[in-house]
Every structure is written in C-alpha cells, then in structure tokens.
Write a protein that holds these residues in place. Structure first.
Motif, PDB file in Angstrom:
ATOM      1  N   GLU A  77       0.815  -1.217   0.000  1.00 21.74           N
ATOM      2  CA  GLU A  77       0.000   0.000   0.000  1.00 21.74           C
ATOM      3  C   GLU A  77       0.850   1.269   0.000  1.00 21.74           C
ATOM      4  N   SER A  78       2.162   1.101   0.045  1.00 22.44           N
ATOM      5  CA  SER A  78       3.047   2.268   0.124  1.00 22.44           C
ATOM      6  C   SER A  78       3.131   3.025  -1.195  1.00 22.44           C
ATOM      7  N   GLY A  79       2.963   2.299  -2.299  1.00 20.55           N
ATOM      8  CA  GLY A  79       3.053   2.945  -3.592  1.00 20.55           C
ATOM      9  C   GLY A  79       4.478   3.235  -4.027  1.00 20.55           C
ATOM     10  N   ASP A  80       5.448   2.589  -3.411  1.00 21.22           N
ATOM     11  CA  ASP A  80       6.849   2.818  -3.764  1.00 21.22           C
ATOM     12  C   ASP A  80       7.420   1.540  -4.369  1.00 21.22           C
ATOM     13  N   ILE A  81       7.512   1.526  -5.694  1.00 22.83           N
ATOM     14  CA  ILE A  81       7.940   0.321  -6.396  1.00 22.83           C
ATOM     15  C   ILE A  81       9.377  -0.054  -6.060  1.00 22.83           C
ATOM     16  N   ALA A  82      10.258   0.915  -5.893  1.00 23.41           N
ATOM     17  CA  ALA A  82      11.655   0.602  -5.580  1.00 23.41           C
ATOM     18  C   ALA A  82      11.766  -0.113  -4.231  1.00 23.41           C
ATOM     19  N   LYS A  83      10.986   0.329  -3.242  1.00 22.91           N
ATOM     20  CA  LYS A  83      11.007  -0.337  -1.936  1.00 22.91           C
ATOM     21  C   LYS A  83      10.509  -1.773  -2.047  1.00 22.91           C
ATOM     22  N   LEU A  84       9.439  -1.966  -2.825  1.00 23.54           N
ATOM     23  CA  LEU A  84       8.892  -3.310  -3.003  1.00 23.54           C
ATOM     24  C   LEU A  84       9.904  -4.220  -3.693  1.00 23.54           C
ATOM     25  N   LEU A  85      10.560  -3.736  -4.729  1.00 27.14           N
ATOM     26  CA  LEU A  85      11.538  -4.542  -5.453  1.00 27.14           C
ATOM     27  C   LEU A  85      12.731  -4.873  -4.567  1.00 27.14           C
ATOM     28  N   ASN A  86      13.177  -3.910  -3.787  1.00 25.62           N
ATOM     29  CA  ASN A  86      14.280  -4.160  -2.852  1.00 25.62           C
ATOM     30  C   ASN A  86      13.909  -5.233  -1.845  1.00 25.62           C
ATOM     31  N   ARG A  87      12.705  -5.151  -1.318  1.00 20.56           N
ATOM     32  CA  ARG A  87      12.258  -6.131  -0.327  1.00 20.56           C
ATOM     33  C   ARG A  87      12.114  -7.500  -0.974  1.00 20.56           C
ATOM     34  N   HIS A  88      11.606  -7.539  -2.197  1.00 17.20           N
ATOM     35  CA  HIS A  88      11.470  -8.813  -2.913  1.00 17.20           C
ATOM     36  C   HIS A  88      12.836  -9.473  -3.067  1.00 17.20           C
ATOM     37  N   ILE A  89      13.809  -8.714  -3.515  1.00 19.61           N
ATOM     38  CA  ILE A  89      15.149  -9.284  -3.688  1.00 19.61           C
ATOM     39  C   ILE A  89      15.749  -9.684  -2.343  1.00 19.61           C
ATOM     40  N   SER A  90      15.485  -8.926  -1.298  1.00 25.38           N
ATOM     41  CA  SER A  90      16.019  -9.277   0.027  1.00 25.38           C
ATOM     42  C   SER A  90      15.551 -10.662   0.473  1.00 25.38           C
ATOM     43  N   VAL A  91      14.279 -10.964   0.257  1.00 25.16           N
ATOM     44  CA  VAL A  91      13.783 -12.296   0.610  1.00 25.16           C
ATOM     45  C   VAL A  91      14.421 -13.339  -0.295  1.00 25.16           C
ATOM     46  N   LEU A  92      14.531 -13.036  -1.581  1.00 26.25           N
ATOM     47  CA  LEU A  92      15.135 -13.990  -2.509  1.00 26.25           C
ATOM     48  C   LEU A  92      16.594 -14.258  -2.161  1.00 26.25           C
ATOM     49  N   ILE A  93      17.303 -13.253  -1.661  1.00 29.76           N
ATOM     50  CA  ILE A  93      18.702 -13.442  -1.258  1.00 29.76           C
ATOM     51  C   ILE A  93      18.787 -14.489  -0.157  1.00 29.76           C
ATOM     52  N   LYS A  94      17.895 -14.405   0.807  1.00 28.60           N
ATOM     53  CA  LYS A  94      17.893 -15.367   1.913  1.00 28.60           C
ATOM     54  C   LYS A  94      17.689 -16.796   1.404  1.00 28.60           C
ATOM     55  N   HIS A 177      24.132  -7.522  -7.278  1.00 24.75           N
ATOM     56  CA  HIS A 177      23.468  -6.694  -8.288  1.00 24.75           C
ATOM     57  C   HIS A 177      22.106  -6.151  -7.871  1.00 24.75           C
ATOM     58  N   LYS A 178      21.754  -6.315  -6.621  1.00 25.59           N
ATOM     59  CA  LYS A 178      20.442  -5.878  -6.125  1.00 25.59           C
ATOM     60  C   LYS A 178      20.148  -4.429  -6.504  1.00 25.59           C
ATOM     61  N   ASN A 179      21.029  -3.529  -6.156  1.00 31.57           N
ATOM     62  CA  ASN A 179      20.784  -2.100  -6.402  1.00 31.57           C
ATOM     63  C   ASN A 179      20.688  -1.781  -7.884  1.00 31.57           C
ATOM     64  N   SER A 180      21.552  -2.380  -8.689  1.00 33.36           N
ATOM     65  CA  SER A 180      21.508  -2.078 -10.123  1.00 33.36           C
ATOM     66  C   SER A 180      20.255  -2.674 -10.779  1.00 33.36           C
ATOM     67  N   VAL A 182      17.265  -3.071  -9.342  1.00 32.50           N
ATOM     68  CA  VAL A 182      16.143  -2.207  -8.965  1.00 32.50           C
ATOM     69  C   VAL A 182      16.228  -0.881  -9.699  1.00 32.50           C
ATOM     70  N   LYS A 183      17.406  -0.301  -9.729  1.00 36.22           N
ATOM     71  CA  LYS A 183      17.594   0.999 -10.371  1.00 36.22           C
ATOM     72  C   LYS A 183      17.291   0.923 -11.870  1.00 36.22           C
ATOM     73  N   CYS A 184      17.779  -0.112 -12.522  1.00 30.45           N
ATOM     74  CA  CYS A 184      17.559  -0.275 -13.963  1.00 30.45           C
ATOM     75  C   CYS A 184      16.077  -0.485 -14.266  1.00 30.45           C
ATOM     76  N   PHE A 185      15.434  -1.385 -13.513  1.00 26.94           N
ATOM     77  CA  PHE A 185      14.020  -1.675 -13.776  1.00 26.94           C
ATOM     78  C   PHE A 185      13.163  -0.429 -13.549  1.00 26.94           C
ATOM     79  N   THR A 186      13.403   0.282 -12.458  1.00 27.67           N
ATOM     80  CA  THR A 186      12.580   1.478 -12.182  1.00 27.67           C
ATOM     81  C   THR A 186      12.843   2.558 -13.235  1.00 27.67           C
ATOM     82  N   ALA A 187      14.069   2.644 -13.729  1.00 29.41           N
ATOM     83  CA  ALA A 187      14.368   3.618 -14.782  1.00 29.41           C
ATOM     84  C   ALA A 187      13.607   3.280 -16.062  1.00 29.41           C
TER      85      ALA A 187
END
Length: 191
Positions: A77-94, A177-180, A182-187
């Motif tokens: 519900e936050s409306g912030d796609i970058a935060k959602l993508l970061n969190r998604h990758i964080s779980v996938l990293i685990k 590559h998490k940051n790149s 997310v950054k690339c997809f949002t761009a």
C-alpha cells in the motif's frame, strides 16, 4: 507446549532446515537419506513428520511463501515500487539457492508443490500490481499492462539467477546486483 511436543517441533524444524540446505545444493531429486544425515536424524524420522516427499516440499514452499508474503504485504500500500523490489530481492537473497532450484526444476516438482510455487508467484504478483497501480495513478510510471511489468521484473531477476556464474562467480548474484537491478528496472518503467 509439553516436553514431547517441543521435541517434536524441534525435530520438524531440523528436518526443514536440512531439507532447505540439501535441496538448495543438490536439487529436488536429492534422496531423503541425505536430508536425514544433514539433520542428524534417523531416516525414518523424516516420514514421521512428513508422510511423503511431496509433503516436505510443500512445507518448504509454504515457509518461503509466508516469509515473502510478510515482507511484501506491508509495502503493497506504500506505492513505492523501488522499496517493493528491494524487499522482494532481500527475501530472494535469503533463499537464493533454493529459489534458483525452484525456477530451474519447477517442471519436475510434484503437482501440489508446483501449485504452491504458482501460488507464491501469484502472491508476489498481487502485491506488485497494487504498488504499480498506485504508481500509475500518481502518474509516476508508464501505462504498461501489469502482467508485462511483473513478468519483465521476474525475467530480469531469473536471468541473473540462472547466469550467476557470469555476473557474480562464487558470490550471491542478487546481493551483488540488487541495487543495479532495482535501479535499472525502475528507470525503464518511470515516466
């Protein structure tokens, strides 16, 4: 919880942890005897807690599903796609090696396990769609069908996972590559 119930619960957790490691390293065709050895248990102990291998696989997928749902739900519900993508990758990293096995071996999984994996992807998709809808309504991202955006994101993540040896030899490709990603997809999707 009584002493017997506590012991039973601890044994079940040992089996789940061991199965996660074994399947991550050896794939879903690894024998249950290897899981029992890794857990330090008798082979029959696995079947006391999980009557079939499919039950064990579904349980592992449900553990993964609960964690990913919990991580993404608060952000949907936050409306912030970058935060959602970061969190998604964080779980996938685990669960990186386990998830990589899922995407490479999903077609060989028993039917119930396949359906559980599909349900996980559907859950992620719903949260993704909620955030994208908010972002689209605010005029911050391009008007592209949600399913195409979700599939593009998954395709990007899966491509990196499947080619990890090229992008991050001997390391976690998602951590590196998490940051790149997310950054690339949002761009690509932002107006």
């Amino acid at each position: 919880m009584g002493k017997r119930q506590l012991q039973k619960s601890q044994t079940r957790e040992k089996i789940i942890d061991a199965a996660l490691k074994v399947y991550s390293d050896q794939g879903f065709s690894a024998p249950t005897s290897v899981i029992a050895d890794k857990a330090g248990l008798a082979h029959g102990s696995i079947f006391v807690h999980f009557p079939t291998v499919e039950n064990l696989l579904v349980c592992l997928l449900e553990v993964f599903a609960r964690e990913i749902k919990a991580e993404l739900h608060s952000l949907s519900e936050s409306g912030d796609i970058a935060k959602l993508l970061n969190r998604h990758i964080s779980v996938l990293i685990k669960y990186e090696n386990f998830y990589k096995r899922l995407i490479t071996e999903a077609v060989y999984l028993p039917e119930e396990a396949k359906n559980t994996f599909i349900a996980i992807q559907s859950t992620v998709s719903i949260h993704f769609m909620q955030v994208l809808e908010h972002e689209m309504n605010a005029g911050r991202i391009k008007n592209v069908p949600f399913y195409m955006l979700f599939n593009t994101w998954l395709g990007l993540v899966h491509y990196y996972l499947l080619n990890g040896a090229l992008f991050a030899p001997e390391k976690s490709v998602l951590k590196r590559h998490k940051n790149s990603l997310v950054k690339c997809f949002t761009a690509l999707i932002k107006k």
